[in-house]
Design an enzyme around this catalytic site. Structure first.
Site, PDB file in Angstrom:
ATOM      1  CE1 TYR A 147      -3.316  -2.868   0.719  1.00  0.00           C
ATOM      2  CE2 TYR A 147      -4.588  -0.860   0.971  1.00  0.00           C
ATOM      3  CZ  TYR A 147      -4.534  -2.219   0.768  1.00  0.00           C
ATOM      4  OH  TYR A 147      -5.695  -2.929   0.616  1.00  0.00           O
ATOM      5  CE  LYS A 194       1.559 -17.281  -2.397  1.00  0.00           C
ATOM      6  NZ  LYS A 194       1.160 -18.634  -2.888  1.00  0.00           N
ATOM      7  CG  ASP A 227      -1.906 -19.865  -1.502  1.00  0.00           C
ATOM      8  OD1 ASP A 227      -1.451 -20.060  -0.350  1.00  0.00           O
ATOM      9  OD2 ASP A 227      -1.391 -20.364  -2.521  1.00  0.00           O
ATOM     10  CG  ASP A 252      -8.062  -5.013   1.612  1.00  0.00           C
ATOM     11  OD1 ASP A 252      -8.997  -4.542   2.284  1.00  0.00           O
ATOM     12  OD2 ASP A 252      -7.988  -4.900   0.370  1.00  0.00           O
ATOM     13  CG  ASP A 256     -13.631  -7.135   1.582  1.00  0.00           C
ATOM     14  OD1 ASP A 256     -13.449  -6.302   2.484  1.00  0.00           O
ATOM     15  OD2 ASP A 256     -14.199  -6.865   0.501  1.00  0.00           O
TER      16      ASP A 256
HETATM   17  C1  LIG Z   1     -10.607   1.775   0.566  1.00  0.00           C
HETATM   18  C2  LIG Z   1      -9.352   0.999   0.731  1.00  0.00           C
HETATM   19  C3  LIG Z   1      -8.188   1.935   0.790  1.00  0.00           C
HETATM   20  C4  LIG Z   1      -9.369   0.100   1.971  1.00  0.00           C
HETATM   21  C5  LIG Z   1      -8.115  -0.752   2.010  1.00  0.00           C
HETATM   22  O1  LIG Z   1      -7.763  -1.403   1.016  1.00  0.00           O
HETATM   23  O2  LIG Z   1      -7.475  -0.748   3.064  1.00  0.00           O
HETATM   24  C6  LIG Z   1     -10.547  -0.828   2.140  1.00  0.00           C
HETATM   25  O3  LIG Z   1     -10.606  -1.832   1.196  1.00  0.00           O
HETATM   26  C7  LIG Z   1     -10.511  -1.407   3.524  1.00  0.00           C
HETATM   27  O4  LIG Z   1     -10.532  -2.624   3.652  1.00  0.00           O
HETATM   28  O5  LIG Z   1     -10.495  -0.635   4.481  1.00  0.00           O
HETATM   29 MG   LIG Z   2     -10.905  -3.791   2.047  1.00  0.00          MG
END
Ligand SMILES: CC(C)[C@H](C(=O)O)[C@@H](O)C(=O)O
Ligand SMILES: [Mg+2]
Ligand SMILES: NC(=O)c1ccc[n+]([C@@H]2O[C@H](COP(=O)([O-])OP(=O)(O)OC[C@H]3O[C@@H](n4cnc5c(N)ncnc54)[C@H](O)[C@@H]3O)[C@@H](O)[C@H]2O)c1
Length: 366
Positions: A147, A194, A227, A252, A256
């Protein structure tokens, strides 16, 4: 005199303002004669680019540093997608803020005892026997890695440097171990990488190994390739119960994916911190920015159908980690559980209730 907490409120873009309005209502319900919340609302992301030319201004960064805690909703949307990206784009506003506050650990809980997953029995795409008893928290490194590395962005070539220093890995490893030790018996730390492919992952594994062995021998450490962790989360998620420690990118993605257990991202909160409240090396309480795991969900914005639960649970995490209000944090979580159990749910959870209706129901259930 009443105790006054300074809270910076950053609604951002898309569904951000709608879910933030409900979270602020919940926050206000906890004002008493002895406790006040001084709210300062500012712009971040696309709305800030439109108004100021910058995705986050220096004033807003300073306001974050001057606050007791920051509530952040979401940024980004198609309007800005082809204009600017990286640190100058809407999402970059959040990244710049994380960096300015040095909130290097992002805690993303996913627990079957939390209100988020307790509703999963009815709504999750998973079989109930697969997700029963799921209980983990992702501790995501939040200020380094791909990032924030150097970038090359040319017409036919692009590069993101994915680098970590020993110190960056050490501090997030320590925090993840401290989170593990908050449980009795201590949770295991499951570190994702990884190391079979990436040099940064090999350093990650070495530093995690050394830090845990020398400083936290009482905490069990497991290394898991990122993975295959993804596959395990989709097949036998209970076997990842514990603290899932991951770098910025893998953290990240896995957080999700945790949304799939609940069937929606609309119920998962997170806390970005630069230390835990009990950390004796900090001169003040840790900085905390509280943000849902979800984004600005532009396709459902402005329709009063966004789920406000993730944002409202961020208020609970803020009470817990920044404001020393554990009992109040639990009251918020209990109220959310009660309301979701009663069937008052937004469409992402198969319900018919609106954003405002769910927010109001949670306040009534407090
Ligand atoms: C919006 C983006 C910068 C952010 C990230 O990738 O950290 C989001 O996906 C999160 O998970 O907070
Ligand atoms: Mg995210
Ligand atoms: N922290 C953040 O600000 C953040 C995080 C992720 C994505 N984003 C940005 O948000 C925009 C959309 O990204 P995306 O679609 O990949 O991710 P998203 O999280 O916004 O949406 C993913 C899916 O979840 C649904 N969803 C998300 N939050 C919800 C809620 N509270 N209630 C009901 N449904 C909800 C959306 O409708 C969509 O179907 C992009 O510009 C992205 O960069 C911002």
């Amino acid at each position: 005199m009443a105790q006054t907490f300074k809270i910076l409120v950053l609604p951002g873009d898309g569904i951000g303002p709608e879910v933030m309005a409900e979270a602020v209502k919940v926050l206000k319900a906890f004002e008493t004669s002895g406790r006040k919340f001084e709210l300062r609302q500012e712009l971040i992301g696309g709305c800030s680019i439109d108004a100021t030319g910058k995705t986050v201004t220096d004033e807003v960064k300073q306001a974050a540093l001057d606050s007791d805690a920051v509530l952040f909703a979401a940024v980004g949307g198609p309007k800005w997608d082809n204009q600017r990206r990286g640190l100058d784009g809407p999402e970059g506003g959040l990244l710049q803020l994380r960096k300015a506050m040095d909130i290097y650990a992002n805690l993303r809980p996913c627990s079957s005892t939390s209100p988020s997953v307790s509703i999963a029995k009815e709504f999750s795409p998973f079989r109930q026997d697969v997700i029963e008893g799921v209980d983990f928290v992702v501790v995501r490194e939040n200020c380094g890695g791909a990032y924030f590395g150097r970038k090359v962005e040319e017409e036919t070539y692009a590069m993101d440097e994915w680098g970590y220093s020993e110190a960056e890995i050490q501090r997030v490893t320590r925090l993840s171990a401290e989170v593990a030790l908050r449980h009795d018996p201590p949770w295991p730390v499951i570190s994702l990488d990884k190391a079979n492919v990436l040099a940064s992952s090999r350093l990650w594994r070495r530093v995690v190994d050394k830090t845990m062995a020398t400083e936290y021998p009482q905490v069990k450490l497991v290394h898991q390739l990122a993975d295959s962790a993804s596959l395990i989360l989709a097949t036998n998620p209970r076997s990842l119960n514990g603290v899932i420690l991951a770098d910025n990118t893998f953290g990240d993605m896995i957080s999700d994916q945790a949304g799939s257990i609940c069937g929606t991202l609309g119920v998962l909160p997170s806390a970005s911190l630069n230390g835990l409240p009990e950390d004796k090396t900090l001169k003040t309480r840790p900085y905390g920015l509280y943000e849902p795991t979800h984004g600005s969900a532009p396709t459902i914005a402005g329709q009063n159908i966004a789920n406000p639960v993730a944002m409202i649970l961020c208020v609970a995490l803020m009470f817990r980690y920044s404001l020393n209000m554990e009992a109040e944090a639990q009251r918020v979580e209990d109220a959310v559980r009660k309301v979701l159990d009663s069937g008052s749910r937004t469409p992402d959870l198969g319900g018919k209730a609106g954003t405002i209706e769910v927010g109001d129901a949670i306040i009534s259930a407090l």
